[in-house]
Design an enzyme around this catalytic site. Sequence first.
Site, PDB file in Angstrom:
ATOM      1  N   GLY A   1       8.806  -3.527   1.466  1.00  0.00           N
ATOM      2  CA  GLY A   1       9.027  -4.589   2.430  1.00  0.00           C
ATOM      3  C   GLY A   1       7.802  -4.789   3.293  1.00  0.00           C
ATOM      4  O   GLY A   1       6.988  -3.870   3.465  1.00  0.00           O
ATOM      5  N   CYS A   2       7.652  -5.983   3.860  1.00  0.00           N
ATOM      6  CA  CYS A   2       6.424  -6.277   4.607  1.00  0.00           C
ATOM      7  C   CYS A   2       6.337  -5.471   5.904  1.00  0.00           C
ATOM      8  O   CYS A   2       5.263  -4.964   6.254  1.00  0.00           O
ATOM      9  CB  CYS A   2       6.302  -7.768   4.874  1.00  0.00           C
ATOM     10  N   LEU A   3       7.459  -5.321   6.624  1.00  0.00           N
ATOM     11  CA  LEU A   3       7.422  -4.488   7.824  1.00  0.00           C
ATOM     12  C   LEU A   3       7.191  -3.035   7.457  1.00  0.00           C
ATOM     13  O   LEU A   3       6.423  -2.326   8.116  1.00  0.00           O
ATOM     14  CB  LEU A   3       8.726  -4.629   8.618  1.00  0.00           C
ATOM     15  N   ALA A   4       7.853  -2.593   6.391  1.00  0.00           N
ATOM     16  CA  ALA A   4       7.661  -1.211   5.943  1.00  0.00           C
ATOM     17  C   ALA A   4       6.206  -0.960   5.599  1.00  0.00           C
ATOM     18  O   ALA A   4       5.636   0.085   5.945  1.00  0.00           O
ATOM     19  CB  ALA A   4       8.557  -0.927   4.746  1.00  0.00           C
TER      20      ALA A   4
END
Length: 323
Positions: free
Chosen positions: A132-135
């Site tokens: 994921g992008c936040l991850a």
Amino acid sequence: MIKVGIIGGSGYAAGELVRILINHPDVEIKWVHSRTVGGQRIVDVHQGLHGEIDMNFSSTYDLNSIDVLFCCRPAGKTKEFLAQNEIPEDLKIIDLARDFRLEDESHDFVYGLSELNRKPMVRGALHVANPGCLAMVVELSLLPLAKNMLLNSDIHTTIITGSTSDGGELRPSSHYSRRNDNLVVYRPFAHQQLPEIMQTLHTMQQSFNSKLLMVPIRGPFSRGIMAVSYLDCPLELPEIIKIYHDYFDDHNFTFITSKIPDLKDVVNTNKCIIHLDKIDGKLMITAVIDNLLKGGAGNAVHTMNLLFGLQETTGLTMKPVAF
């Protein structure tokens, strides 16, 4: 040439994927499938590609005609697709949703963070789950510390994300009148990507048992993510900086800078830029990525390069839109 198929072709990530792949020297796009706009021209949906591609979205797909499948549909839909179709044994699959990011005996997907799992991707992996992008931005901020067993206090992280992080589907949070000139906290301490971050940190530092207190904020801009994290760290700043340089030294897209980065330093690139500072005994880490590239389509192409034994940066040299 690597023959590519894409499902879920009308969304933001798929549009960026097409933009990268039509300029990739080792790729031929065989089809881009969409259930919602099948038959329409790709440039009528992804208008920035006018003059670059002359292809329609497909209403059908032939999995035997491709070498790699990029899955760009919403969460849960990749599992559904794989269950409903006969998948060729040698077909490589890169999932951009979160269906297979958590390790599970029911699947063989490798977590597609090259800064952690490059070896299994190079050594024959068939299936990869894009982070994921936040991850992605949080994991890159903390991996060097985890490798050196330095995650020994609670970690506080504030993340500001662009509107494209919500995907292309219309929803209240993406309306211009709500997003513009506004900041909105959402899912504090309980974001859906938190489990994959914790999994990654535990993989590198099994003794890590502190909290990651993450506060995501929707920002009034289209693309990019900035994550600012702080935690206790007993080392002096020069030693910490060396740890980060050593960790990312043989990776092509993550860089340590002496200046606090702007979002515009990375937007339209596959880079992550990290700045480190020590203030009143706290280590502060500032990291920025483009959510659609390093946090999405760019990383997926990086993964494809690894799976097929290509030079990692192939097709991914891009200039930031700094002005």
